[in-house]
Design a protein around this motif. Structure first.
Motif, short mmCIF file in Angstrom:
data_model
loop_
_atom_site.label_atom_id
_atom_site.label_comp_id
_atom_site.label_asym_id
_atom_site.label_seq_id
_atom_site.Cartn_x
_atom_site.Cartn_y
_atom_site.Cartn_z
N CYS A 18 54.82 -31.15 -32.03
CA CYS A 18 54.76 -30.97 -33.48
C CYS A 18 55.87 -31.71 -34.20
N VAL A 19 57.05 -31.79 -33.58
CA VAL A 19 58.17 -32.49 -34.22
C VAL A 19 57.89 -33.98 -34.29
N GLU A 20 57.39 -34.53 -33.20
CA GLU A 20 57.07 -35.97 -33.18
C GLU A 20 55.98 -36.30 -34.19
N ALA A 21 54.97 -35.45 -34.29
CA ALA A 21 53.90 -35.68 -35.26
C ALA A 21 54.44 -35.69 -36.68
N SER A 22 55.31 -34.73 -36.98
CA SER A 22 55.90 -34.65 -38.31
C SER A 22 56.74 -35.88 -38.63
N GLU A 23 57.50 -36.36 -37.64
CA GLU A 23 58.35 -37.53 -37.86
C GLU A 23 57.51 -38.79 -38.11
N TRP A 24 56.41 -38.95 -37.37
CA TRP A 24 55.55 -40.10 -37.59
C TRP A 24 54.90 -40.05 -38.97
N ILE A 25 54.41 -38.89 -39.35
CA ILE A 25 53.78 -38.76 -40.68
C ILE A 25 54.77 -39.07 -41.78
N GLU A 26 56.00 -38.54 -41.63
CA GLU A 26 57.03 -38.79 -42.64
C GLU A 26 57.37 -40.27 -42.73
N ALA A 27 57.54 -40.94 -41.55
CA ALA A 27 57.89 -42.36 -41.55
C ALA A 27 56.78 -43.21 -42.17
N LEU A 28 55.52 -42.91 -41.83
CA LEU A 28 54.40 -43.67 -42.38
C LEU A 28 54.23 -43.43 -43.87
N CYS A 29 54.42 -42.20 -44.30
CA CYS A 29 54.31 -41.89 -45.73
C CYS A 29 55.42 -42.59 -46.52
N ARG A 30 56.61 -42.63 -45.94
CA ARG A 30 57.74 -43.23 -46.64
C ARG A 30 57.54 -44.73 -46.84
N VAL A 31 57.04 -45.41 -45.80
CA VAL A 31 56.91 -46.87 -45.89
C VAL A 31 55.70 -47.29 -46.73
N THR A 32 54.76 -46.36 -46.95
CA THR A 32 53.56 -46.70 -47.74
C THR A 32 53.56 -46.06 -49.11
N ARG A 33 54.66 -45.46 -49.50
CA ARG A 33 54.67 -44.68 -50.75
C ARG A 33 54.43 -45.53 -52.01
N CYS A 34 54.72 -46.85 -51.92
CA CYS A 34 54.54 -47.72 -53.09
C CYS A 34 53.19 -48.44 -53.10
N ASN A 35 52.36 -48.21 -52.09
CA ASN A 35 51.05 -48.87 -52.05
C ASN A 35 50.23 -48.48 -53.27
N GLN A 36 49.68 -49.47 -53.94
CA GLN A 36 49.00 -49.23 -55.21
C GLN A 36 47.65 -48.53 -55.04
N LYS A 37 47.02 -48.70 -53.88
CA LYS A 37 45.66 -48.15 -53.69
C LYS A 37 45.66 -46.85 -52.89
N ARG A 38 46.77 -46.13 -52.90
CA ARG A 38 46.81 -44.87 -52.17
C ARG A 38 45.74 -43.91 -52.68
N LEU A 39 45.15 -43.16 -51.72
CA LEU A 39 44.09 -42.22 -52.07
C LEU A 39 44.66 -40.95 -52.69
N SER A 40 43.84 -40.30 -53.49
CA SER A 40 44.21 -39.01 -54.06
C SER A 40 43.57 -37.86 -53.29
N PHE A 41 42.44 -38.15 -52.60
CA PHE A 41 41.75 -37.12 -51.84
C PHE A 41 41.42 -37.65 -50.44
N TYR A 42 41.33 -36.75 -49.48
CA TYR A 42 41.01 -37.13 -48.10
C TYR A 42 40.24 -35.99 -47.44
N HIS A 43 39.70 -36.26 -46.26
CA HIS A 43 39.01 -35.24 -45.47
C HIS A 43 39.97 -34.72 -44.40
N PRO A 44 40.31 -33.43 -44.40
CA PRO A 44 41.24 -32.90 -43.40
C PRO A 44 40.66 -32.81 -42.00
#
Length: 789
Positions: A608-634
């Protein structure tokens, strides 16, 4: 945020672990040991293997955020085996609720035996009805069963089933559910009927923690397994909204403007804390977040230099100044270390050459001359990479080094070398050399190197320290080596080019001249590691499966590899969202999805810790992407429909809102409010010291000199009693006001709990309706011993 009538609450969970050493695990036979750190039965970290020891010393640090709730913090001691499965010697498990009982204390815990019975975890949901129902056999008892959070078996979900028993004075009825395949959250939804002789109308639905059976395996004696020494520091912080911290935050941020600096709130914090590190971590992060670190470091460094009598001892102790610089380098220098050292560290670990030059430690058949050549090759390569890296040094580090250099030259104007030794004592001794000897700690390597490679890295680190110490290559310095073999090795380095290279490098990294922003010419290496990905296509038998791959994230792309070259690449600019994936999709834990086009990439992390770290790193590096989605399928799209919303069109808009974006203007990911709350907690813990220091300042001001009676403030620095008294008065007033706000929250929280309890029967495990996240920090020393086995 969780809102409560007028104010919001943001609570986080963090754990900091320090494993120390273990004693007397297996007498009369040397073994190879390692220790794992587990949340319940989920392993999140493991130490290096200590070879051929009865008292292994681990000496490692782990700092990570806990992304989920847990019941137990556990430590497992293993006997490493090459050919067979590693043997679990024993464990120590501490309930989450009991961690606070051991804070600040050193305790020995007996290792407990590990068997299937002792590894029980999870919850069971029961719905029970007792009805007055007339049948031929009497009354009927009805139950519905569901479980949650069952343990992983070898890292994978289990095949659970449940038995339901009705125990009476004359008989014992037992019934069994169907087996649910590959899940730790089985939904049984089965009804069982039992005959009872008497009952009343009474329904209840409740969750209970699963407990070990009383008749478990008791063959191992607890006192035979050894013991574990833990020194735990446990803290729990509730972070209030930002406006509550305005006064304390402003007081801390103006610390560098206070004259003298010893009268500032930040300096007083370090004085009253039992361990300066407790104060340094949140203080540095807060000052970094608000761009106030450089002037504060300069101010405390100048105070540090006043007490330094010899130029060759500049910044060699563990003062507030040196610890602040150390922490700053760890935070802002991560990328700098990776672009500088990672390629050569990878070469050393993946293609190791024998480098032992200590005659005592040479193995049979080793050639010391060849080993010395190998070591020289590695040292030359590491040294060359360092002295060529000045252009990549972060501007903030350069600004700090510039201040330290000129302060040292001002303090010792007659020593021409002190301006260089002031910088080299940090960048070589406390930064590069430490990263070389512990590459896994600085995320240069995903795993611990083996024993031989660790020894090679230690020797390289020793060499880098010496090469980086200004003037250390002179003949007078060679005689000061503790090890004769190192002295002989360094006779080959007596060349002017090494000294000149160090001088030029130190000039560059301690200059305030404009430089290229770090990382623009080359992609920034952010994270890498081994995970499982779901196949994008179909296999020969028509089913999509999961394969182990090596993943790498840079500032430009996200890739996974089978060997050296990437076999799949996603440009960072094409990533639309990164979100968790429901376990129900594939009956696998710790999954997340990278949305980048028509089909999402599904990935399973190891914990769970590794999963959280990967999600955080990916979210951080893509936070400025202009076409980010507002909704997703969980959940996933399987068998013609989305499991979450049952929509049958694969490219339909998501049914859940995406996670809130991280602010794009935050260069260093720091929560200023959380750090301020931590500082408030430290002031609260040390309130008695603050009050005694305030009394001391008043006494000095009144009597025109220090009184000898109280000894509580004899070690404090009081340069200006009036200025210090004024700051202390502000701190105490602010802390008292924050205390009132926290008390209001605790009352509301207690009231909420009482209301929830009234809605449920008063037994079992209550469901409170929400599970707040706490900011927790755990520090401990670890040691194991055994009397007999």
């Amino acid at each position: 945020f969780i809102y409560f009538v007028g104010f919001s609450l943001s609570i986080f969970t963090v754990i900091f672990l320090f494993t120390d050493d273990a004693k007397h695990l297996v007498p009369n036979k040397m073994r190879d040991f390692f220790c794992t750190i587990n949340l319940d039965q989920e392993e999140v970290f493991r130490t290096q293997v200590v070879e051929k020891s009865l008292s292994p010393y681990f000496g490692e640090e782990f700092y990570f955020e806990i992304p989920r709730t847990f019941q137990w913090l556990s430590f497992y001691i293993y006997d490493k085996s090459v050919l067979q499965k590693d043997l679990r010697i024993g464990k120590v498990s501490i309930k989450k609720e009991d961690l606070c009982n051991y804070t600040g204390k050193e305790n020995w815990f007996m290792l407990q035996p590990v068997d299937s019975n002792s590894e029980v975890q999870g919850k069971v949901h029961l719905e029970l009805k007792l009805n007055e129902l007339i049948t031929d056999n009497g009354s009927v008892c009805q139950q519905l069963v569901e479980c949650h959070g069952l343990p992983l078996i070898n890292g994978q979900n289990c095949d659970p089933y449940a038995t339901v028993s009705l125990v009476g004075p004359s008989r014992n009825d037992q019934k069994k559910t169907k087996v649910k395949k590959k899940t730790s959250n089985p939904q049984f939804n089965e009804t069982f009927y039992f005959e009872v002789t008497f009952c009343v109308n009474y329904p209840v639905a409740f969750r209970y923690l699963l407990q070990p059976r009383e008749n478990g395996n008791k063959s191992s004696k607890n006192d035979d397994l050894g013991s574990l020494r833990l020194n735990i520091c446990y803290t729990e912080d509730c972070v209030l909204p930002s406006e509550y911290y305005t006064s304390l935050r402003n007081l801390l941020l103006k610390s560098s403007d206070v004259q003298p600096i010893s009268a500032s709130a930040a300096y007083i914090l370090s004085e009253v804390c039992r361990d300066k590190y407790d104060a340094v971590l949140p203080l540095v992060r807060l000052l970094l977040h608000h761009h106030k670190l450089v002037p504060f470091v300069a101010a405390v460094a100048e105070l540090d230099l006043k007490d330094t009598q010899e130029a060759n001892t500049v910044f060699r102790g563990n003062s507030l100044a040196t610890r602040c610089v150390d922490e700053m380098m760890k935070i802002v220098g991560k990328h700098y270390l990776k672009v500088t050292l990672k390629p050569v560290i990878d070469e050393i670990c993946e293609s190791p050459k024998p480098c032992e030059i200590d005659p005592i430690k040479l193995r049979e058949g080793d050639n010391v001359e060849i080993n010395m050549e190998n070591l020289r090759y590695y040292v030359d390569k590491v040294f060359r990479e360092i002295v060529r890296s000045s252009i990549s040094c972060p501007t903030l580090m350069c600004d700090v080094f510039y201040s330290l250099r000129h302060l040292a030259a001002k303090r010792f104007p007659n020593d021409p070398h002190v301006q260089y030794s002031a910088v080299s004592s940090f960048v070589f001794l406390r930064f590069f050399a430490v990263a070389v000897v512990s590459p896994h700690t600085f995320h240069l390597r995903p795993h611990h190197p083996d024993a031989q490679t660790s020894r090679t890295l230690t020797l390289i680190s020793k060499a880098i320290q010496t090469l980086g110490s200004w003037g250390s290559l002179t003949k007078s310095k060679l005689s000061s080596f503790k090890e004769t073999f190192m002295c002989e090795f360094f006779k080959t380095f007596q060349e002017e080019k090494f000294t000149e290279s160090v001088k030029k490098f130190l000039d560059d990294v301690s200059s305030t001249e404009s430089r290229e922003p770090s990382g623009l010419s080359e992609p920034v290496h952010l994270k890498e590691g081994e995970m499982y990905k779901r196949a994008q296509g179909r296999t020969r038998i028509g089913k999509k499966n999961f394969k182990k791959r090596w993943f790498c994230l840079t500032s430009r792309e996200f890739t996974y590899h089978k060997q050296q070259e990437p076999i799949f690449t996603i440009p960072i600019k094409n990533i639309l969202a990164v979100e968790k994936l429901d376990e129900s999709s594939f009956n696998k834990k710790n999954m997340f999805q990278v949305l980048h086009g028509e089909k999402p990439l599904y990935i399973q992390a190891n914990n769970c810790v590794e999963a959280s770290e990967w999600i955080e790193a990916l979210c951080r590096v893509t936070r400025c992407n202009q076409k980010r989605l507002s909704f997703y399928h969980p959940s996933a799209f399987l068998n013609g429909n989305w499991l979450c919303c049952k929509a049958t069109i694969e490219n339909t808009v998501g049914c859940a809102r995406c996670t809130a974006d991280v602010p794009a203007d935050t260069q260093i990911e720091i929560d200023g409010d959380r750090e301020t709350e931590r500082i408030y907690s430290l002031f609260t813990i040390n309130m008695s010291k603050l009050q005694k220091l305030e009394e001391a300042c008043g006494s000095i001001a009144v009597y025109q000199g220090p009184r000898k009676e109280p000894d509580d403030y004899s070690n404090f620095t009081i340069e200006d009693s009036v200025a210090t008294f004024h700051t202390l008065k502000q701190i105490i007033d602010i802390v008292e006001k924050l205390n009132e706000s926290h008390e209001k929250y605790q009352k509301k929280r207690s009231s909420s709990k009482e209301k929830k309890k009234k809605l449920k029967p008063q037994f079992g495990l209550p469901c409170l309706g929400f599970d707040p996240r706490f900011f927790r920090k755990i520090e401990f020393d670890l040691e194991v011993s055994q009397e007999s086995i």
